[in-house]
Scaffold this motif. Structure first.
Motif, PDB file in Angstrom:
ATOM      1  N   MET A 133       0.842  -1.200   0.000  1.00 18.77           N
ATOM      2  CA  MET A 133       0.000   0.000   0.000  1.00 18.77           C
ATOM      3  C   MET A 133       0.875   1.247   0.000  1.00 18.77           C
ATOM      4  SD  MET A 133      -1.247   0.110   3.985  1.00 18.77           S
ATOM      5  CE  MET A 133      -1.607   1.863   4.060  1.00 18.77           C
ATOM      6  N   CYS A 134       0.249   2.387  -0.281  1.00 23.73           N
ATOM      7  CA  CYS A 134       0.978   3.663  -0.196  1.00 23.73           C
ATOM      8  C   CYS A 134       1.175   3.975   1.290  1.00 23.73           C
ATOM      9  CB  CYS A 134       0.167   4.764  -0.870  1.00 23.73           C
ATOM     10  SG  CYS A 134       0.820   6.408  -0.529  1.00 23.73           S
ATOM     11  N   PRO A 135       2.373   4.415   1.709  1.00 25.43           N
ATOM     12  CA  PRO A 135       2.604   4.715   3.132  1.00 25.43           C
ATOM     13  C   PRO A 135       1.649   5.775   3.672  1.00 25.43           C
ATOM     14  CG  PRO A 135       4.649   4.824   1.890  1.00 25.43           C
ATOM     15  CD  PRO A 135       3.561   4.661   0.889  1.00 25.43           C
ATOM     16  N   LYS A 136       1.076   6.566   2.750  1.00 25.99           N
ATOM     17  CA  LYS A 136       0.120   7.587   3.208  1.00 25.99           C
ATOM     18  C   LYS A 136      -1.318   7.075   3.183  1.00 25.99           C
ATOM     19  CE  LYS A 136       2.631  11.783   1.963  1.00 25.99           C
ATOM     20  NZ  LYS A 136       2.635  12.878   0.971  1.00 25.99           N
ATOM     21  N   SER A 137      -1.463   5.775   2.961  1.00 26.62           N
ATOM     22  CA  SER A 137      -2.774   5.110   2.960  1.00 26.62           C
ATOM     23  C   SER A 137      -3.693   5.503   1.787  1.00 26.62           C
ATOM     24  CB  SER A 137      -3.553   5.356   4.266  1.00 26.62           C
ATOM     25  OG  SER A 137      -2.890   4.808   5.352  1.00 26.62           O
ATOM     26  N   CYS A 138      -3.132   6.131   0.750  1.00 31.93           N
ATOM     27  CA  CYS A 138      -3.997   6.546  -0.366  1.00 31.93           C
ATOM     28  C   CYS A 138      -4.637   5.340  -1.037  1.00 31.93           C
ATOM     29  CB  CYS A 138      -3.219   7.304  -1.422  1.00 31.93           C
ATOM     30  SG  CYS A 138      -2.247   8.660  -0.821  1.00 31.93           S
ATOM     31  N   ILE A 139      -3.814   4.361  -1.383  1.00 31.07           N
ATOM     32  CA  ILE A 139      -4.306   3.218  -2.149  1.00 31.07           C
ATOM     33  C   ILE A 139      -3.616   1.936  -1.683  1.00 31.07           C
ATOM     34  CG2 ILE A 139      -4.773   4.496  -4.302  1.00 31.07           C
ATOM     35  CD1 ILE A 139      -2.008   2.962  -5.210  1.00 31.07           C
ATOM     36  N   LYS A 150       4.613   4.192  -8.444  1.00 29.57           N
ATOM     37  CA  LYS A 150       4.345   5.258  -7.463  1.00 29.57           C
ATOM     38  C   LYS A 150       2.852   5.505  -7.333  1.00 29.57           C
ATOM     39  CE  LYS A 150       5.390   8.813 -10.843  1.00 29.57           C
ATOM     40  NZ  LYS A 150       6.322   9.802 -11.301  1.00 29.57           N
ATOM     41  N   CYS A 151       2.497   6.141  -6.240  1.00 31.32           N
ATOM     42  CA  CYS A 151       1.076   6.321  -5.917  1.00 31.32           C
ATOM     43  C   CYS A 151       0.433   7.368  -6.847  1.00 31.32           C
ATOM     44  CB  CYS A 151       0.959   6.752  -4.460  1.00 31.32           C
ATOM     45  SG  CYS A 151      -0.714   7.157  -3.991  1.00 31.32           S
ATOM     46  N   PRO A 152      -0.612   6.985  -7.569  1.00 30.37           N
ATOM     47  CA  PRO A 152      -1.224   7.904  -8.524  1.00 30.37           C
ATOM     48  C   PRO A 152      -2.381   8.708  -7.923  1.00 30.37           C
ATOM     49  CG  PRO A 152      -2.169   5.736  -8.776  1.00 30.37           C
ATOM     50  CD  PRO A 152      -1.248   5.666  -7.585  1.00 30.37           C
ATOM     51  N   PRO A 161      -0.914  14.381  -7.982  1.00 26.17           N
ATOM     52  CA  PRO A 161      -0.952  13.039  -7.382  1.00 26.17           C
ATOM     53  C   PRO A 161       0.068  12.907  -6.261  1.00 26.17           C
ATOM     54  CG  PRO A 161      -0.721  12.906  -9.778  1.00 26.17           C
ATOM     55  CD  PRO A 161      -0.574  14.349  -9.412  1.00 26.17           C
ATOM     56  N   CYS A 162      -0.195  12.010  -5.338  1.00 27.39           N
ATOM     57  CA  CYS A 162       0.657  11.805  -4.159  1.00 27.39           C
ATOM     58  C   CYS A 162       2.110  11.495  -4.548  1.00 27.39           C
ATOM     59  CB  CYS A 162       0.047  10.697  -3.321  1.00 27.39           C
ATOM     60  SG  CYS A 162       1.154   9.818  -2.251  1.00 27.39           S
ATOM     61  N   GLY A 163       2.294  10.543  -5.462  1.00 29.01           N
ATOM     62  CA  GLY A 163       3.626  10.291  -6.013  1.00 29.01           C
ATOM     63  C   GLY A 163       4.598   9.526  -5.133  1.00 29.01           C
TER      64      GLY A 163
END
Ligand SMILES: [Zn+2]
Length: 309
Positions: A133-139, A150-152, A161-163
């Motif tokens: 998962m994305c460390p920022k919990s996005c996806i 990378k997180c889109p 995008p978070c990136g």
């Protein structure tokens, strides 16, 4: 006591006092259910299922049920001790002390906490799965996100995008490992375990007997709804959508919400739970029957919750 003639006791139509209609129609109001799903949902189904097909229905004959290997006295006593310890919210020390008492009196080895956990995991097949998962919990990196580096995800407040990168460098040079993972607990292992026990297996088959009773009453003024099992929705799903053809089919209700686990509202964890609608209504919402499938680690709320689901 219930007298069908008495118009005042028309069963359970609690909104009748505020309604302006003077019609005193017998029977329940038909609910709006779409037997064919919207295209969007059908596409999502197809995408999620891929080339998965449902395996053959296992035989209902009890003699053909999968056999569980016989347990040794040590394993049996250890498991019973573990269950009692778990139910009483015991401490690790408590487990050890009581195990010593049991061990000396039964003259058999009581497995350590670690070993007994492994044994119950092996018997039930209850193995958690880790998903990137994305460390920022996005996806969660599932479905269309699966192969991304990378997180889109773009949140409603952000312009870009978070990136955040999917991977970081692994311990060995040249290798990579995910930046963050979420633990997903299995659902089927719980269902199988419930079917392996005579009492809970009977409870799970309650849905089917409710459906049969409800189908029997369809069209009669006697119809009375009290729960999912004998609901119109269940009947429609059975008759029009071709679902619930088999005695042991499972109906689950999915529920998700955020929860602050600390007094400071800095961390927001999301929980996903499944309620087993097969069970009698008196058991459905009891803690021990709720399947907890996933907890996002926080501190951020998930962006695209569907990717986690
Ligand atoms: Zn992100």
């Amino acid at each position: 006591m219930g007298d069908a003639e008495d118009p005042d006791t028309s069963s359970g139509t609690s909104d009748s006092s505020s309604g302006s209609d003077s019609e005193t129609e017998q029977g329940p109001t038909p609910i709006d259910v779409h037997p064919t799903l919207p295209k969007q949902l059908e596409d999502l189904h197809a995408e999620l299922l891929g080339d998965y097909t449902v395996p053959p229905v296992p035989p209902t004959d009890a003699n053909l049920a999968p056999k569980i290997n016989a347990l040794s006295l040590s394993e049996k006593a250890s498991l019973e001790h573990y269950v009692a310890w778990k139910k009483s919210n015991g401490t690790v020390k408590g487990y050890k002390y009581h195990a010593t008492v049991l061990q000396s009196n039964l003259d058999t080895e009581i497995l350590s906490l670690h070993q007994v956990k492994k044994l119950s995991q092996r018997l039930t097949g209850f193995y958690p799965k880790k998903v990137d998962m994305c460390p920022k919990s996005c996806i969660a990196y599932t479905g269309k996100y699966k192969d991304l580096d990378k997180c889109p995800y773009t949140s409603s407040q952000a312009k870009e995008p978070c990136g955040m990168a999917h991977y970081k460098e692994g311990r060995k040079p040249g290798t990579k490992m995910p930046q963050a993972q979420v633990q997903i607990l299995p659902v089927m292992a719980t269902i199988r375990a419930l079917y392996a026990n005579a009492d809970t297996s009977r409870h799970l088959r309650q849905r089917d007997s409710y459906l049969k009773q409800a189908l029997h009453l369809v069209g009669s003024a006697m119809q009375k709804f009290s729960d999912y099992g004998n609901s119109q929705l269940h009947i429609i799903q059975h008759q029009q959508m071709g679902l619930f053809k088999f005695l042991r089919d499972i109906a689950l209700a999915l529920s998700t919400d955020g929860a602050q686990l600390t007094m400071k509202k800095h961390s927001n964890t999301w929980l996903l739970i499944l309620i087993i609608l097969n069970l009698p209504a008196t058991l459905q919402y009891k803690t021990e029957h709720i399947i907890i499938n996933l907890t996002t680690p926080g501190p951020n709320s998930p962006g695209d919750i569907e990717s986690f689901i």
